[in-house]
Design a protein around this motif. Sequence first.
Motif, short mmCIF file in Angstrom:
data_model
loop_
_atom_site.label_atom_id
_atom_site.label_comp_id
_atom_site.label_asym_id
_atom_site.label_seq_id
_atom_site.Cartn_x
_atom_site.Cartn_y
_atom_site.Cartn_z
N ILE A 18 0.83 -1.21 0.00
CA ILE A 18 0.00 0.00 0.00
C ILE A 18 0.87 1.25 0.00
O ILE A 18 0.58 2.22 -0.71
N ALA A 19 1.97 1.24 0.77
CA ALA A 19 2.87 2.39 0.79
C ALA A 19 3.47 2.64 -0.59
O ALA A 19 3.55 3.80 -1.04
N PHE A 20 3.87 1.59 -1.26
CA PHE A 20 4.47 1.75 -2.59
C PHE A 20 3.44 2.25 -3.60
O PHE A 20 3.73 3.13 -4.41
N VAL A 21 2.23 1.71 -3.55
CA VAL A 21 1.18 2.16 -4.46
C VAL A 21 0.86 3.64 -4.20
O VAL A 21 0.66 4.41 -5.15
N MET A 22 0.81 4.04 -2.95
CA MET A 22 0.54 5.45 -2.62
C MET A 22 1.64 6.35 -3.16
O MET A 22 1.38 7.45 -3.65
N LEU A 23 2.89 5.90 -3.08
CA LEU A 23 4.00 6.69 -3.62
C LEU A 23 3.92 6.78 -5.14
O LEU A 23 4.20 7.84 -5.71
N VAL A 24 3.54 5.71 -5.78
CA VAL A 24 3.39 5.75 -7.24
C VAL A 24 2.27 6.71 -7.61
O VAL A 24 2.40 7.52 -8.54
N LEU A 25 1.16 6.64 -6.89
CA LEU A 25 0.05 7.55 -7.16
C LEU A 25 0.42 9.01 -6.88
O LEU A 25 -0.09 9.92 -7.54
N ALA A 26 1.32 9.24 -5.93
CA ALA A 26 1.77 10.60 -5.64
C ALA A 26 2.56 11.20 -6.80
O ALA A 26 2.72 12.41 -6.87
N VAL A 31 -1.82 14.77 -8.65
CA VAL A 31 -1.01 15.26 -7.53
C VAL A 31 0.07 16.22 -8.04
O VAL A 31 0.33 17.25 -7.41
N ILE A 32 0.65 15.91 -9.16
CA ILE A 32 1.67 16.79 -9.72
C ILE A 32 1.06 18.15 -10.05
O ILE A 32 1.70 19.18 -9.87
N GLY A 33 -0.19 18.17 -10.48
CA GLY A 33 -0.87 19.43 -10.75
C GLY A 33 -0.98 20.30 -9.52
O GLY A 33 -0.99 21.53 -9.60
N LEU A 34 -1.06 19.68 -8.34
CA LEU A 34 -1.14 20.45 -7.09
C LEU A 34 0.20 21.09 -6.71
O LEU A 34 0.22 22.15 -6.10
N VAL A 35 1.30 20.44 -7.06
CA VAL A 35 2.61 20.97 -6.67
C VAL A 35 3.30 21.72 -7.80
O VAL A 35 4.40 22.23 -7.62
N ASN A 36 2.68 21.79 -8.96
CA ASN A 36 3.27 22.49 -10.09
C ASN A 36 3.02 23.99 -9.96
O ASN A 36 2.11 24.54 -10.58
N ARG A 37 3.84 24.63 -9.14
CA ARG A 37 3.70 26.06 -8.88
C ARG A 37 5.07 26.73 -9.01
O ARG A 37 6.09 26.07 -8.95
N VAL A 41 11.82 26.06 -3.14
CA VAL A 41 12.11 25.43 -1.85
C VAL A 41 13.60 25.13 -1.86
O VAL A 41 14.07 24.33 -2.66
N MET A 42 14.34 25.79 -0.98
CA MET A 42 15.79 25.64 -0.92
C MET A 42 16.43 25.94 -2.28
O MET A 42 17.38 25.29 -2.70
N GLY A 43 15.86 26.88 -3.01
CA GLY A 43 16.40 27.29 -4.30
C GLY A 43 15.99 26.42 -5.47
O GLY A 43 16.41 26.66 -6.60
N LEU A 44 15.18 25.40 -5.22
CA LEU A 44 14.71 24.51 -6.29
C LEU A 44 13.21 24.67 -6.47
O LEU A 44 12.49 24.94 -5.51
N PRO A 45 12.72 24.48 -7.68
CA PRO A 45 11.27 24.53 -7.88
C PRO A 45 10.57 23.43 -7.07
O PRO A 45 11.13 22.35 -6.85
N LEU A 46 9.36 23.72 -6.62
CA LEU A 46 8.62 22.78 -5.79
C LEU A 46 8.43 21.43 -6.48
O LEU A 46 8.49 20.38 -5.84
N MET A 47 8.26 21.44 -7.79
CA MET A 47 8.08 20.20 -8.54
C MET A 47 9.32 19.31 -8.46
O MET A 47 9.20 18.09 -8.35
N VAL A 48 10.48 19.90 -8.51
CA VAL A 48 11.73 19.12 -8.42
C VAL A 48 11.88 18.52 -7.03
O VAL A 48 12.23 17.35 -6.87
N VAL A 53 11.54 13.80 -3.36
CA VAL A 53 10.89 13.16 -2.20
C VAL A 53 10.26 11.84 -2.61
O VAL A 53 10.40 10.83 -1.91
N ILE A 54 9.58 11.81 -3.74
CA ILE A 54 8.95 10.57 -4.20
C ILE A 54 10.00 9.51 -4.51
O ILE A 54 9.87 8.35 -4.10
N ILE A 55 11.05 9.88 -5.21
CA ILE A 55 12.09 8.91 -5.58
C ILE A 55 12.78 8.36 -4.33
O ILE A 55 12.94 7.14 -4.20
N LEU A 56 13.18 9.21 -3.42
CA LEU A 56 13.85 8.74 -2.20
C LEU A 56 12.92 7.92 -1.32
O LEU A 56 13.34 6.93 -0.71
#
Length: 75
Positions: A18-26, A31-37, A41-48, A53-56
């Motif tokens: 379930i954790a892995f499926v939730m991460l894939v869905l994230a 969801v990307i549409g929500l963070v595409n602004r 954050v720390m000099g990087l775009p929020l999307m990056v 975060v998702i990859i790690l």
Amino acid sequence: MRRIFVLPTSWAGWGFFIAFVMLVLAGTWPVIGLVNRATLVMGLPLMVVWSYVIILSCVAVMLVGNRIVERDDHE
């Protein structure tokens, strides 16, 4: 007849599934549409940052899942 998918047999296995499926869905479009602004954050775009975060998180979930599978195989 062989199964195409192997399903988890324990509660821990279902939890990691379930954790892995939730991460894939994230990482999908709604969801990307929500963070595409245009927010930095720390000099990087929020999307990056969101992508990192998702990859790690996926790597962490897979590592812990593999440790549990290895522990169960040796018993």
